[in-house]
Write an enzyme that holds these catalytic residues in place. Structure first.
Site, mmCIF file in Angstrom:
data_model
loop_
_atom_site.group_PDB
_atom_site.id
_atom_site.type_symbol
_atom_site.label_atom_id
_atom_site.label_comp_id
_atom_site.label_asym_id
_atom_site.label_seq_id
_atom_site.Cartn_x
_atom_site.Cartn_y
_atom_site.Cartn_z
ATOM 1 N N TRP A 58 1.767 -7.930 -20.710
ATOM 2 C CA TRP A 58 1.325 -7.830 -19.313
ATOM 3 C C TRP A 58 -0.130 -8.254 -19.182
ATOM 4 C CZ3 TRP A 58 5.236 -6.806 -16.109
ATOM 5 C CH2 TRP A 58 6.324 -6.043 -16.569
ATOM 6 N N THR A 86 4.368 0.831 6.894
ATOM 7 C CA THR A 86 3.701 0.091 5.818
ATOM 8 C C THR A 86 3.916 -1.393 6.098
ATOM 9 O OG1 THR A 86 5.678 0.047 4.477
ATOM 10 C CG2 THR A 86 4.181 1.859 4.088
ATOM 11 N N LYS A 133 3.512 -11.289 -16.177
ATOM 12 C CA LYS A 133 4.259 -11.075 -17.416
ATOM 13 C C LYS A 133 4.211 -12.355 -18.232
ATOM 14 C CE LYS A 133 8.426 -8.582 -18.698
ATOM 15 N NZ LYS A 133 8.740 -9.071 -19.985
ATOM 16 N N GLU A 191 1.869 5.974 2.657
ATOM 17 C CA GLU A 191 2.786 7.066 2.305
ATOM 18 C C GLU A 191 2.062 8.337 1.867
ATOM 19 O OE1 GLU A 191 3.011 3.934 1.536
ATOM 20 O OE2 GLU A 191 5.058 3.246 1.256
HETATM 21 P P1 ADP Z 1 0.236 -2.294 1.972
HETATM 22 O O1 ADP Z 1 1.327 -2.023 0.985
HETATM 23 O O2 ADP Z 1 0.656 -3.014 3.154
HETATM 24 O O3 ADP Z 1 -1.006 -2.868 1.350
HETATM 25 P P2 ADP Z 1 -1.023 0.278 2.061
HETATM 26 O O4 ADP Z 1 -2.300 0.119 2.775
HETATM 27 O O5 ADP Z 1 -0.281 1.530 2.219
HETATM 28 O O6 ADP Z 1 -0.103 -0.874 2.549
HETATM 29 O O7 ADP Z 1 -1.296 -0.078 0.563
HETATM 30 C C1 ADP Z 1 -1.174 0.808 -0.512
HETATM 31 C C2 ADP Z 1 -1.398 0.069 -1.791
HETATM 32 O O8 ADP Z 1 -2.705 -0.494 -1.831
HETATM 33 C C3 ADP Z 1 -1.306 0.917 -3.021
HETATM 34 O O9 ADP Z 1 0.010 1.125 -3.406
HETATM 35 C C4 ADP Z 1 -2.090 0.082 -4.033
HETATM 36 O O10 ADP Z 1 -1.291 -0.947 -4.590
HETATM 37 C C5 ADP Z 1 -3.146 -0.560 -3.179
HETATM 38 N N1 ADP Z 1 -4.415 0.178 -3.326
HETATM 39 C C6 ADP Z 1 -4.894 1.116 -2.520
HETATM 40 N N2 ADP Z 1 -6.085 1.551 -2.965
HETATM 41 C C7 ADP Z 1 -6.363 0.883 -4.093
HETATM 42 C C8 ADP Z 1 -7.441 0.892 -5.033
HETATM 43 N N3 ADP Z 1 -8.504 1.647 -4.891
HETATM 44 N N4 ADP Z 1 -7.362 0.050 -6.084
HETATM 45 C C9 ADP Z 1 -6.301 -0.757 -6.257
HETATM 46 N N5 ADP Z 1 -5.263 -0.820 -5.408
HETATM 47 C C10 ADP Z 1 -5.285 -0.001 -4.333
#
Ligand code: ADP
Length: 547
Positions: free
Chosen positions: A443, A184, A438, A328
Site C-alpha cells: 500500500w 454526505t 495498491k 456521520e
Molecule cells: P465527504 O465524504 O463528502 O468528504 P465528509 O465531510 O463527511 O464527507 O468527509 C469525511 C471524510 O473526510 C472522512 O471519512 C475522512 O476520509 C476525511 N477526513 C476528515 N477529516 C480528516 C483529517 N483530519 N485527515 C484526513 N482525512 C480527513
C-alpha cells in the site's frame, strides 16, 4: 434501581436559552460584499428566531417536518439553526455546490417543505422548478438575484419574519427526535442522509467545547470558514452559542485576503476550515508579514492537514488543531493536542503528533480492524486497518436507505478510513480505503505523499491518485499546483529530487504533473475521482504497457 435525577431532555432549546438569557449582548457579525459588516447580538438573533418559528408554524410546519436551508454563513442562517429544531421541525442543510441532480435527489428524498435560500444561489434552485414537488415555500435570505417567478410561493425573509410573533413558545421536544439532517456528498452512488437528534447535538456541543477539544469559552470570538452546510459547520454554531462565544460570519467570501482581513478586524480567537483554505491564508501571511495576534486556534479537518501547513502556521504563532470527523460523526470525533508528558519533545517530534488526526473525543470509542481478516488490530502505531467508531453522536444508520447495513459492523460505524493508532491513542489516517494506492501487493498512502510534496517551498497544493497499471496493479501519479509567485518556475524534476530522500523509492510517483488548478469537491477537498478522469490519457498510455 432508578436514579433520583430529573429526566430533563437534552434539547437545542437549552442552548438557545443561554444565548437569550445569559449572552444577549454578545456580538453576531456578518461580513457583506463591501463596506461595514452587519452587526447584531445574540439577544436580537433569539427574538428573530422565535419570530421565524412562529411564522413557520403559521404556514403549517410542525414537528418532524423538514425545513431546508440553501445558503452560506450568515446571521440569518444561524436563526434558522435555532428556529427550526427548537420548534420541533428538522433543519436540513443543503450543500449549495452540489450538482443539480444530487440536489434534486436530496430535496425529494428528505421531502423538504420549505427552503430558506440565499439569493446568490437562487438560480441553482430555480433550475429545479417543477422537479421538487414537496417544496411549497421558498424564503429568500441575503442579497443577490431576484426570483424569476418559476418557483411557486417565494417570499422575502424579512417580510416572512414580520408575520411571526416574538413571543412564540418552544414546544417540548423528545431528546431523541430529529433536530437536523445532512447528506454526505458521496463520491459514488446516491448521497446518504444522516439525521441528528437534539440529544446527539447537545452532547456533541458539550464535548466540542471542552478545553482538550476545540476549547470554547465566553471570551472567544469564533469564525468558521467551514460552510454551515458542511456537517453543521462542524457543530460550531451550537458549541459556540452554548459557550457564549461571539460569532462572526464570513458569508460566501472565502478567499484568503477576505478571511485574513475578517480574522484581523474582528479579533477572532478560534476559526475552522479545510486545509486548502489555510494553505492560501498561510501563503498570504508569509508574503505580507501581517499578523493575527488574537487568533489562538485554527481547527482544521475534512482532509489531512499537511505537516508543512502546521509548521508554517506555527511560525506565525498560530496553532493548527487537527481534527478528524465525518458527517456521520456529527462530526468532531478526534482532535490532536499534545499530552502534558510531550512538552519536552523537540519541535520535529511535536509536529509528528500534531500532524496525526489525534485522540478520540469523550463519549466516543474507536478501534481498527484488519481490512482482510476483519480482526481487531493492536494500537502499536504500525498496524493499519479500517477505523470504526461508536458513541452517542455517531449515526447508527442512514435515513431511508436499504443499503445502510453495509456501513456498520456489530454496532460500530465503518468509516471507510484506514488508520493506525499508536500506544498513546493517537489516530493517524493512512488514507481513505478507496484512495490507498495498491502497488505490487503493497500500500502507498496518497495522503502521506501529498503531505510530503506540499512541504516543497514552491508548492501550494498537491493531490496523488493511484491509476491502474498492468504490472503493478496501481501506480501513483501526482498533480501539483505551484504557489502563485512560482507559477511557471516549478518542474516535475524538482519535486522528484525533493522526494528522493523522503519516501521509499517505490513510492515515487511515476508521473508528476504541474497543473494550474486541482479539482475540488463541494466542500473544498481534492476531488480525486475527477482528477482520475482528467488523467485518463495516462491511464490509456499505461494500459498498453506489458504486464
Ligand atoms: P465527504 O465524504 O463528502 O468528504 P465528509 O465531510 O463527511 O464527507 O468527509 C469525511 C471524510 O473526510 C472522512 O471519512 C475522512 O476520509 C476525511 N477526513 C476528515 N477529516 C480528516 C483529517 N483530519 N485527515 C484526513 N482525512 C480527513
Amino acid at each position: 434501581m432508578l436514579s433520583t435525577m430529573m429526566d430533563a431532555p437534552l434539547s437545542i432549546s437549552s442552548i438557545f436559552w443561554r444565548i437569550e438569557r445569559l449572552y444577549a449582548d454578545k456580538p453576531v457579525v456578518t461580513q457583506r460584499a463591501a463596506g461595514e459588516p452587519d452587526r447584531t447580538t445574540y439577544g436580537e438573533v433569539a427574538r428573530r428566531s422565535r419570530r421565524l418559528a412562529s411564522a413557520l408554524a403559521q404556514q403549517g410546519i410542525g414537528p418532524g417536518d423538514r425545513v431546508a436551508t440553501f445558503g452560506f454563513n450568515t446571521q440569518r442562517h444561524l436563526e434558522c439553526y435555532f428556529a427550526i429544531p427548537c420548534m420541533g421541525a428538522v433543519l436540513h442543510t443543503l450543500n449549495v455546490r452540489l450538482f443539480e441532480d444530487q440536489l434534486e435527489y436530496i430535496i425529494n428524498h428528505a421531502e423538504d417543505q420549505v427552503i430558506f435560500a440565499d439569493r446568490s444561489v437562487l438560480p441553482v434552485l430555480e433550475r429545479l422548478a417543477g422537479k421538487i414537488p414537496t417544496v411549497r415555500l421558498v424564503v429568500l435570505m441575503n442579497e443577490g438575484a431576484e426570483s424569476t417567478g418559476v418557483l411557486p410561493n417565494v417570499v422575502d425573509y424579512e417580510e416572512f419574519l414580520a408575520t411571526g410573533d416574538a413571543g412564540y413558545e418552544w414546544p417540548e421536544v423528545d431528546e431523541r427526535a430529529a433536530a437536523a439532517m445532512c447528506y454526505t456528498s458521496g463520491t459514488t452512488g446516491n448521497p446518504k442522509g444522516v439525521v441528528y437528534s437534539h440529544r446527539s447535538t447537545v452532547i456533541h456541543s458539550l464535548v466540542a467545547a471542552l478545553p482538550n477539544n476545540v476549547g470554547l469559552g465566553e471570551s472567544d470570538t469564533v469564525m468558521y470558514a467551514v460552510p454551515m452546510f458542511h456537517a453543521n459547520a462542524w457543530g460550531l454554531p451550537y458549541a459556540a452559542a452554548l459557550a457564549g462565544a461571539a460569532q462572526i460570519f464570513s458569508d460566501r467570501y472565502l478567499d484568503p485576503e477576505r478571511i485574513l482581513s475578517l480574522l484581523d478586524a474582528e479579533g477572532v480567537t478560534i476559526t475552522a476550515g479545510v486545509p486548502t483554505i489555510w494553505l492560501g491564508v498561510l501563503n498570504l501571511l508569509d508574503k505580507s508579514g501581517r499578523r493575527l495576534p488574537r487568533l489562538r486556534t485554527v481547527l482544521c479537518g475534512g482532509s489531512a492537514a499537511p505537516p508543512a501547513l502546521i509548521a508554517g502556521l506555527r511560525r506565525h504563532d498560530i496553532h493548527l488543531l487537527h481534527a478528524w470527523g465525518m458527517t456521520e460523526t456529527s462530526p468532531l470525533a478526534s482532535l490532536t493536542r499534545l499530552k502534558a508528558s510531550m512538552e519536552g519533545l523537540t519541535e520535529d517530534q511535536k509536529l509528528r503528533y500534531l500532524a496525526k488526526q489525534g485522540v478520540i473525543v469523550p463519549t466516543v470509542e474507536c478501534r481498527i480492524m484488519d481490512i482482510g481478516t476483519g480482526q481487531e488490530l493492536p494500537w502499536d502505531g504500525t498496524a493499519f486497518g479500517e477505523l470504526q467508531v461508536r458513541g452517542p453522536y455517531i449515526t447508527g444508520t442512514y435515513y431511508n436507505d436499504p443499503t445502510a447495513a453495509e456501513k456498520f459492523m456489530d454496532g460500530w460505524l465503518r468509516t471507510g478510513d484506514v488508520a493506525t493508532i499508536d500506544p498513546d491513542g493517537y489516530i493517524q489516517l493512512v488514507d481513505r480505503t478507496k484512495d490507498l494506492v495498491k502497488s505490487g501487493g503493497e500500500w502507498i498512502s496518497s495522503v502521506e505523499l501529498e503531505g510530503t510534496i506540499m512541504a516543497h517551498p514552491k508548492v501550494l497544493e498537491a493531490a496523488v491518485v493511484g491509476l491502474p497499471h498492468p504490472h503493478w496493479s496501481e501506480r501513483p501519479v501526482a498533480a501539483v499546483v505551484a504557489k502563485p509567485e512560482h507559477a511557471g518556475d516549478l518542474t516535475p524534476e524538482e519535486i522528484r529530487a525533493f522526494l528522493t530522500d523522503k519516501v521509499a523509492r517505490w513510492w515515487l510517483p511515476d508521473e508528476i504533473l504541474i497543473v494550474d488548478e486541482l479539482p475540488k469537491t463541494s466542500v473544498g477537498k481534492f476531488a480525486k475521482n475527477r482528477l482520475r478522469e482528467q488523467l485518463a490519457a495516462i491511464t490509456e498510455k499505461w494500459a498498453a504497457l506489458p504486464a
